[in-house]
Design a protein around this motif. Structure first.
Motif, PDB file in Angstrom:
ATOM      1  N   THR A 325       0.858  -1.179   0.000  1.00  0.00           N
ATOM      2  CA  THR A 325       0.000   0.000   0.000  1.00  0.00           C
ATOM      3  C   THR A 325       0.895   1.230   0.000  1.00  0.00           C
ATOM      4  O   THR A 325       1.652   1.455   0.955  1.00  0.00           O
ATOM      5  CB  THR A 325      -0.910   0.013   1.248  1.00  0.00           C
ATOM      6  N   GLY A 326       0.839   1.996  -1.089  1.00  0.00           N
ATOM      7  CA  GLY A 326       1.668   3.197  -1.196  1.00  0.00           C
ATOM      8  C   GLY A 326       3.069   2.931  -1.696  1.00  0.00           C
ATOM      9  O   GLY A 326       3.910   3.843  -1.676  1.00  0.00           O
ATOM     10  N   TYR A 327       3.353   1.701  -2.157  1.00  0.00           N
ATOM     11  CA  TYR A 327       4.695   1.346  -2.623  1.00  0.00           C
ATOM     12  C   TYR A 327       4.555   0.443  -3.832  1.00  0.00           C
ATOM     13  O   TYR A 327       3.580  -0.314  -3.957  1.00  0.00           O
ATOM     14  CB  TYR A 327       5.473   0.634  -1.504  1.00  0.00           C
ATOM     15  N   ASN A 328       5.547   0.509  -4.731  1.00  0.00           N
ATOM     16  CA  ASN A 328       5.503  -0.266  -5.966  1.00  0.00           C
ATOM     17  C   ASN A 328       5.699  -1.759  -5.657  1.00  0.00           C
ATOM     18  O   ASN A 328       6.706  -2.162  -5.077  1.00  0.00           O
ATOM     19  CB  ASN A 328       6.603   0.227  -6.920  1.00  0.00           C
ATOM     20  N   LEU A 329       4.722  -2.558  -6.072  1.00  0.00           N
ATOM     21  CA  LEU A 329       4.781  -3.998  -5.780  1.00  0.00           C
ATOM     22  C   LEU A 329       5.951  -4.664  -6.496  1.00  0.00           C
ATOM     23  O   LEU A 329       6.609  -5.558  -5.931  1.00  0.00           O
ATOM     24  CB  LEU A 329       3.457  -4.655  -6.186  1.00  0.00           C
ATOM     25  N   GLY A 359      -1.381   7.329   3.919  1.00  0.00           N
ATOM     26  CA  GLY A 359      -2.193   7.294   2.710  1.00  0.00           C
ATOM     27  C   GLY A 359      -1.549   7.912   1.491  1.00  0.00           C
ATOM     28  O   GLY A 359      -2.241   8.309   0.563  1.00  0.00           O
ATOM     29  N   ILE A 360      -0.211   8.024   1.455  1.00  0.00           N
ATOM     30  CA  ILE A 360       0.459   8.584   0.287  1.00  0.00           C
ATOM     31  C   ILE A 360       1.183   7.486  -0.469  1.00  0.00           C
ATOM     32  O   ILE A 360       1.469   6.410   0.071  1.00  0.00           O
ATOM     33  CB  ILE A 360       1.457   9.704   0.675  1.00  0.00           C
ATOM     34  N   HIS A 361       1.485   7.758  -1.730  1.00  0.00           N
ATOM     35  CA  HIS A 361       2.241   6.819  -2.572  1.00  0.00           C
ATOM     36  C   HIS A 361       3.617   7.411  -2.825  1.00  0.00           C
ATOM     37  O   HIS A 361       3.731   8.581  -3.227  1.00  0.00           O
ATOM     38  CB  HIS A 361       1.521   6.586  -3.897  1.00  0.00           C
ATOM     39  N   LEU A 369      16.143   1.335   1.611  1.00  0.00           N
ATOM     40  CA  LEU A 369      16.833   0.819   2.798  1.00  0.00           C
ATOM     41  C   LEU A 369      15.868   0.722   3.977  1.00  0.00           C
ATOM     42  O   LEU A 369      15.946  -0.228   4.778  1.00  0.00           O
ATOM     43  CB  LEU A 369      18.026   1.701   3.149  1.00  0.00           C
ATOM     44  N   ALA A 370      14.941   1.675   4.092  1.00  0.00           N
ATOM     45  CA  ALA A 370      13.940   1.602   5.160  1.00  0.00           C
ATOM     46  C   ALA A 370      13.000   0.419   4.944  1.00  0.00           C
ATOM     47  O   ALA A 370      12.578  -0.234   5.909  1.00  0.00           O
ATOM     48  CB  ALA A 370      13.156   2.911   5.234  1.00  0.00           C
ATOM     49  N   VAL A 371      12.673   0.110   3.686  1.00  0.00           N
ATOM     50  CA  VAL A 371      11.841  -1.055   3.382  1.00  0.00           C
ATOM     51  C   VAL A 371      12.570  -2.333   3.792  1.00  0.00           C
ATOM     52  O   VAL A 371      11.986  -3.231   4.419  1.00  0.00           O
ATOM     53  CB  VAL A 371      11.486  -1.081   1.880  1.00  0.00           C
ATOM     54  N   VAL A 372      13.856  -2.411   3.470  1.00  0.00           N
ATOM     55  CA  VAL A 372      14.655  -3.579   3.865  1.00  0.00           C
ATOM     56  C   VAL A 372      14.706  -3.699   5.387  1.00  0.00           C
ATOM     57  O   VAL A 372      14.531  -4.795   5.951  1.00  0.00           O
ATOM     58  CB  VAL A 372      16.077  -3.461   3.280  1.00  0.00           C
ATOM     59  N   ALA A 373      14.925  -2.582   6.071  1.00  0.00           N
ATOM     60  CA  ALA A 373      15.016  -2.607   7.535  1.00  0.00           C
ATOM     61  C   ALA A 373      13.700  -3.049   8.159  1.00  0.00           C
ATOM     62  O   ALA A 373      13.681  -3.834   9.120  1.00  0.00           O
ATOM     63  CB  ALA A 373      15.431  -1.230   8.051  1.00  0.00           C
ATOM     64  N   ALA A 374      12.571  -2.560   7.632  1.00  0.00           N
ATOM     65  CA  ALA A 374      11.268  -2.939   8.183  1.00  0.00           C
ATOM     66  C   ALA A 374      10.988  -4.420   7.961  1.00  0.00           C
ATOM     67  O   ALA A 374      10.468  -5.106   8.861  1.00  0.00           O
ATOM     68  CB  ALA A 374      10.172  -2.084   7.543  1.00  0.00           C
ATOM     69  N   ILE A 375      11.337  -4.934   6.777  1.00  0.00           N
ATOM     70  CA  ILE A 375      11.113  -6.357   6.480  1.00  0.00           C
ATOM     71  C   ILE A 375      11.962  -7.240   7.391  1.00  0.00           C
ATOM     72  O   ILE A 375      11.476  -8.214   7.985  1.00  0.00           O
ATOM     73  CB  ILE A 375      11.413  -6.643   4.999  1.00  0.00           C
ATOM     74  N   LEU A 376      13.242  -6.898   7.531  1.00  0.00           N
ATOM     75  CA  LEU A 376      14.120  -7.702   8.383  1.00  0.00           C
ATOM     76  C   LEU A 376      13.727  -7.584   9.855  1.00  0.00           C
ATOM     77  O   LEU A 376      13.842  -8.546  10.621  1.00  0.00           O
ATOM     78  CB  LEU A 376      15.574  -7.270   8.180  1.00  0.00           C
TER      79      LEU A 376
END
Length: 453
Positions: A325-329, A359-361, A369-376
């Motif tokens: 949601t708000g990020y490229n799949l 609610g933003i894209h 890097l924040a996406v990687v950190a959140a996933i890990l």
């Protein structure tokens, strides 16, 4: 008596056809061709006082052309001025589109009641009493704001000649009609003709004109596509009715950048400007939870802090789910493949859900890097310190790549009270006076060891 003429227009793109066809040859859409009756007169509604004196243009060399800076004036609304590029330009035509009930009329009425210039607010949708009820809720009183309820452009221009406004507001362009065209209001020919009359008036009198435009079910501004080409600025008002926040984006701007955005909060007394967008993009919580990371992104020249949330769990069904949601799949798929191949994290049998709060894209690669950190963080079930923020791109080889305008991102993080900033060691950081702690990494493994050691 002129003979009545009919022609065929595409309702999607406005292309004109000599006869009815099933598919538009311009936009390739099916069943969008409609027949409209047209009968143009030789005169238009708006006549310039100097229309009898025709100017003859002459070719000039580039170095001989005199450069005149655009005359601007502020709207007393900092967010709108930022999106416009510094304020309203004299003679500019601004088109504002958005969902029904999103706040388009509220925003322009609020501007009309705030600026000191004389404003003529023309409404074809609401009565004067309805506008008065809205005006009482909105802060700001402009004794020079005049309300007119009219849809005929001939009558509108008669009132314009009497009032001589400094700013003209039309709510909305789809409700206007001119006597020079025999077609119903809202049709393609009427929108094109009434817009041309208003644009001619704006350019010949140097009067800014603000137009409100309806949008269709696809989210595009209704009417011919040529309308967006004719105006100087196209703004899009976005938001969710279930949330109070609204985002104003610029899709076209001849006088400024299209990368800026404005953020508002819809309240009972009108739209409030949100000067610090990070206050709505980062959720407030008492406990440190795994799966959340703060990223530094840029919208135009404005740095924003956004919260990335990730949830990683064992797949119940055979095929793991990947939802964003708000990020490229597709980019999430790429990052998961990099984590699997380059960093050795076994995520192939895990469900991964990713969310950008507020609610933003976001398309900025600096949030990788924040996406990687959140996933890990979610995968290991270890929380990340809330005082840490990230700004770096992740490459296919697992390397941490530099991003643009890193100094502005670091300065914004300092202002908001963050203690640690994680980025690529290949960034060229020009300022050495940052009080925030900088952690420079080159690979995903280094970032993981730094965060979860």
């Amino acid at each position: 008596m002129a003979k009545t003429k009919t022609t065929f227009f595409c309702q999607n793109c406005g292309a004109q056809h000599a006869q009815w066809v099933g598919q538009c040859g311009s936009c390739k859409q099916w069943n969008t061709i409609v027949e409209e009756v047209i009968q143009k007169e030789e005169k238009r509604s708006w006549k310039s006082p100097s229309s009898s004196q025709k100017r003859v243009s002459k070719p000039l060399r580039v170095e001989d052309i005199q450069l005149n800076p655009e005359e601007r004036f502020g709207t007393k609304n900092q967010e709108l001025d930022t999106v416009l590029g510094g304020g309203l330009v004299k003679g500019a035509v601004v088109l504002l589109g958005g969902e029904p009930g999103i706040g388009k009329s509220t925003l322009l009425l609020q501007i009309a009641l705030q600026i000191p210039q004389k404003v003529l607010y023309v409404s074809g949708e609401e009565s004067q009493s309805q506008i008065k009820m809205r005006a009482e809720r909105i802060e700001g009183k402009n004794p020079n704001c005049l309300i007119l309820t009219e849809t005929n452009t001939q009558q509108i221009f008669k009132n314009i000649e009497e009032v001589q406004p400094d700013v003209l507001v039309i709510d909305s362009i789809q409700t206007l009609h001119t006597n020079s065209i025999e077609a119903s209001p809202g049709s393609i020919s009427q929108i094109r003709e009434t817009s041309a009359e208003l644009i001619k008036f704006a350019k010949e009198t140097a009067t800014p004109v603000l137009l409100i435009g309806h949008i269709n079910k696809e989210g595009h501004i209704a009417g011919p596509k040529i309308l967006e080409h004719m105006v100087d600025v196209v703004l899009q008002f976005e938001g969710d009715r279930n949330h109070t926040y609204r985002i104003l984006r610029s899709q076209k701007n001849r006088f400024g950048s299209t990368a800026e955005l404005g953020i508002y909060e819809m309240l009972s007394d009108g739209l409030r400007e949100v000067s610090n967008p990070s206050e709505i993009l980062i959720s407030k919580k008492d406990d440190d939870l795994s799966g959340t990371a703060i990223a530094s992104t840029l919208e135009g020249i404005r740095p924003l802090m956004i919260e990335i949330q990730a949830l990683v769990s064992t797949a119940v069904y055979g095929t793991p789910q990947r939802t964003t949601t708000g990020y490229n799949l597709k980019r999430l798929h790429m990052i998961l493949a990099v984590l699997e191949k380059r960093a050795g994290f076994k995520l192939g049998a895990k469900d991964v859900f990713l969310n950008v709060t507020g609610g933003i894209h976001v398309d900025d690669p600096a949030i990788d890097l924040a996406v990687v950190a959140a996933i890990l963080s979610s995968n290991q079930d270890l929380a990340i310190n809330p005082d840490v923020c990230f700004a770096a791109e992740v490459g296919l080889a697992g390397e941490i790549r530099p991003v643009s305008k890193i100094d502005q991102r670091i300065t914004e993080a300092e202002k908001l009270g963050y203690k640690t900033f994680v980025t690529s060691k290949y960034n060229k950081i020009t300022s050495k006076n940052h009080s925030i702690k900088l952690i420079l990494v080159s690979k995903i493994e280094e970032a993981f060891a730094t965060l979860f050691a």
